[in-house]
Design a protein around this motif. Sequence first.
Motif, PDB file in Angstrom:
ATOM      1  N   ALA A   1     -28.957  23.906  -4.854  1.00 15.07           N
ATOM      2  CA  ALA A   1     -27.369  23.372  -3.963  1.00 15.07           C
ATOM      3  C   ALA A   1     -28.844  24.423  -3.057  1.00 15.07           C
ATOM      4  CB  ALA A   1     -26.191  24.187  -4.263  1.00 15.07           C
ATOM      5  N   TYR A   2     -28.843  23.224  -1.360  1.00 12.65           N
ATOM      6  CA  TYR A   2     -29.235  23.361  -0.258  1.00 12.65           C
ATOM      7  C   TYR A   2     -31.178  24.184  -0.723  1.00 12.65           C
ATOM      8  CZ  TYR A   2     -24.285  24.782   0.512  1.00 12.65           C
ATOM      9  OH  TYR A   2     -23.157  25.456   0.317  1.00 12.65           O
ATOM     10  N   THR A   3     -31.470  22.993  -1.571  1.00 13.71           N
ATOM     11  CA  THR A   3     -32.947  22.740  -1.669  1.00 13.71           C
ATOM     12  C   THR A   3     -33.670  21.045  -1.157  1.00 13.71           C
ATOM     13  OG1 THR A   3     -32.819  24.539  -3.451  1.00 13.71           O
ATOM     14  CG2 THR A   3     -34.564  23.161  -3.021  1.00 13.71           C
ATOM     15  N   ASN A   4     -34.379  21.010  -0.126  1.00 12.19           N
ATOM     16  CA  ASN A   4     -34.503  19.865  -0.037  1.00 12.19           C
ATOM     17  C   ASN A   4     -35.929  19.962  -0.214  1.00 12.19           C
ATOM     18  OD1 ASN A   4     -31.969  18.714   0.514  1.00 12.19           O
ATOM     19  ND2 ASN A   4     -32.165  20.388   2.535  1.00 12.19           N
ATOM     20  N   ILE A   5     -36.232  18.696  -0.724  1.00 12.53           N
ATOM     21  CA  ILE A   5     -37.649  18.558  -0.858  1.00 12.53           C
ATOM     22  C   ILE A   5     -38.386  17.280  -0.412  1.00 12.53           C
ATOM     23  CG2 ILE A   5     -39.964  17.736  -2.297  1.00 12.53           C
ATOM     24  CD1 ILE A   5     -37.963  19.620  -4.813  1.00 12.53           C
ATOM     25  N   SER A   6     -39.477  17.864   1.428  1.00 17.71           N
ATOM     26  CA  SER A   6     -40.326  16.164   1.490  1.00 17.71           C
ATOM     27  C   SER A   6     -41.396  16.297   1.290  1.00 17.71           C
ATOM     28  CB  SER A   6     -39.372  16.399   2.950  1.00 17.71           C
ATOM     29  OG  SER A   6     -39.960  17.206   3.466  1.00 17.71           O
ATOM     30  N   ASN A   7     -41.799  14.986   1.425  1.00 16.94           N
ATOM     31  CA  ASN A   7     -43.205  14.923   2.046  1.00 16.94           C
ATOM     32  C   ASN A   7     -44.039  15.177   1.252  1.00 16.94           C
ATOM     33  OD1 ASN A   7     -42.339  13.457   4.653  1.00 16.94           O
ATOM     34  ND2 ASN A   7     -42.497  15.111   5.059  1.00 16.94           N
ATOM     35  N   CYS A   8     -44.259  15.314  -0.224  1.00 14.90           N
ATOM     36  CA  CYS A   8     -44.685  16.186  -1.486  1.00 14.90           C
ATOM     37  C   CYS A   8     -45.205  14.155  -2.336  1.00 14.90           C
ATOM     38  CB  CYS A   8     -43.770  16.654  -2.564  1.00 14.90           C
ATOM     39  SG  CYS A   8     -43.442  18.100  -1.445  1.00 14.90           S
ATOM     40  N   THR A   9     -46.644  15.379  -2.926  1.00 12.72           N
ATOM     41  CA  THR A   9     -46.795  13.982  -3.461  1.00 12.72           C
ATOM     42  C   THR A   9     -47.196  14.770  -5.116  1.00 12.72           C
ATOM     43  OG1 THR A   9     -49.227  14.286  -3.377  1.00 12.72           O
ATOM     44  CG2 THR A   9     -47.370  12.255  -2.597  1.00 12.72           C
ATOM     45  N   SER A  10     -47.563  14.086  -6.445  1.00 17.17           N
ATOM     46  CA  SER A  10     -47.593  14.405  -7.686  1.00 17.17           C
ATOM     47  C   SER A  10     -48.277  13.197  -8.387  1.00 17.17           C
ATOM     48  CB  SER A  10     -46.568  14.642  -8.311  1.00 17.17           C
ATOM     49  OG  SER A  10     -46.596  14.760  -9.887  1.00 17.17           O
ATOM     50  N   ALA A  11     -49.723  13.740  -8.392  1.00 23.78           N
ATOM     51  CA  ALA A  11     -50.259  12.494  -9.413  1.00 23.78           C
ATOM     52  C   ALA A  11     -50.817  13.344 -10.942  1.00 23.78           C
ATOM     53  CB  ALA A  11     -51.448  12.755  -8.052  1.00 23.78           C
ATOM     54  N   GLY A  12     -49.795  13.929 -11.456  1.00 26.78           N
ATOM     55  CA  GLY A  12     -49.981  14.167 -12.574  1.00 26.78           C
ATOM     56  C   GLY A  12     -49.851  13.182 -13.407  1.00 26.78           C
ATOM     57  N   THR A  13     -51.777  14.175 -14.292  1.00 35.54           N
ATOM     58  CA  THR A  13     -51.798  13.007 -15.502  1.00 35.54           C
ATOM     59  C   THR A  13     -50.971  12.835 -16.486  1.00 35.54           C
ATOM     60  OG1 THR A  13     -53.028  14.756 -16.491  1.00 35.54           O
ATOM     61  CG2 THR A  13     -54.294  13.551 -15.273  1.00 35.54           C
ATOM     62  N   LYS A  14     -50.376  13.774 -16.395  1.00 32.33           N
ATOM     63  CA  LYS A  14     -49.036  14.427 -17.711  1.00 32.33           C
ATOM     64  C   LYS A  14     -48.073  14.894 -17.540  1.00 32.33           C
ATOM     65  CE  LYS A  14     -50.409  15.463 -22.090  1.00 32.33           C
ATOM     66  NZ  LYS A  14     -50.885  15.734 -23.411  1.00 32.33           N
ATOM     67  N   ILE A  15     -46.815  14.811 -17.666  1.00 30.21           N
ATOM     68  CA  ILE A  15     -45.895  15.890 -16.856  1.00 30.21           C
ATOM     69  C   ILE A  15     -44.410  15.607 -18.119  1.00 30.21           C
ATOM     70  CG2 ILE A  15     -43.689  16.549 -15.394  1.00 30.21           C
ATOM     71  CD1 ILE A  15     -45.168  15.843 -13.310  1.00 30.21           C
ATOM     72  N   THR A  16     -44.779  16.416 -18.727  1.00 27.21           N
ATOM     73  CA  THR A  16     -43.602  16.419 -19.989  1.00 27.21           C
ATOM     74  C   THR A  16     -42.687  17.499 -20.320  1.00 27.21           C
ATOM     75  OG1 THR A  16     -45.662  17.587 -21.442  1.00 27.21           O
ATOM     76  CG2 THR A  16     -45.681  15.021 -20.979  1.00 27.21           C
ATOM     77  N   GLY A  17     -41.813  17.299 -20.876  1.00 22.61           N
ATOM     78  CA  GLY A  17     -40.697  17.944 -21.559  1.00 22.61           C
ATOM     79  C   GLY A  17     -40.176  18.557 -23.141  1.00 22.61           C
ATOM     80  N   SER A  18     -39.721  19.533 -23.485  1.00 19.39           N
ATOM     81  CA  SER A  18     -39.544  18.595 -25.242  1.00 19.39           C
ATOM     82  C   SER A  18     -38.041  18.689 -24.782  1.00 19.39           C
ATOM     83  CB  SER A  18     -39.518  20.144 -26.034  1.00 19.39           C
ATOM     84  OG  SER A  18     -39.645  21.168 -25.753  1.00 19.39           O
ATOM     85  N   SER A  19     -37.361  19.057 -23.977  1.00 21.42           N
ATOM     86  CA  SER A  19     -35.377  18.273 -23.735  1.00 21.42           C
ATOM     87  C   SER A  19     -35.874  17.103 -22.891  1.00 21.42           C
ATOM     88  CB  SER A  19     -36.064  19.569 -23.529  1.00 21.42           C
ATOM     89  OG  SER A  19     -33.427  19.692 -23.966  1.00 21.42           O
TER      90      SER A  19
END
Length: 195
Positions: free
Chosen positions: A124-142
């Motif tokens: 709550a009360y968290t905002n994300i703006s003007n960000c970029t992600s060029a990740g080659t791999k973003i993975t989660g086991s869950s």
Amino acid sequence: DCVVQYVDYWEAENAWVAIGTSTNPFRGNFDGGSNDGFAFTNMTINASGSYTGLFGYVFPTTTSSTIENIDLSGTITAKGYTGAIVGYAKGTNAERNVTIDNCHFNGSVAGSSNVGGICGYAGAYTNISNCTSAGTKITGSSTSVGGICGYSTGNATTTNKISGCASMSKNLRGTGNVGGIVGYQGNSTADRACN
């Protein structure tokens, strides 16, 4: 105040202590500079725990926290609540919120649940703006894996906002709630400026 111009290659194997932990959260502001932004290149984090990123746990209690103008590249590996810039962020109320702005990541992030290219978990009360992600791999086991944020949720009185963000991540994987911008969204919006 933190003043560092440029970091090229930083490796922390099983000894990484993020800026802010669950027992000692980050409650301040970090501005990497309005022109070029602060740059960490070739950073490698291989942590055995959760709440991992450049900033591990952000939870302001007296004033708002802003993390802005950071460029980061590298490989981040941990457990839950893992993001390249911020692992876990949550504000207290409208006057004590968290803003993540103009932060950019290029590389790979791996964890269990709540894994994101910029932020693993935005409470709550968290905002994300003007960000970029060029990740080659973003993975989660869950579950809850996103190019920008793994899990974003407001509460009964507030809605989180993800705006002006873009994810160019080529490989996103998880067992459920996987998305190009955000994996799981509850009382949260992602605007049309997001790709």
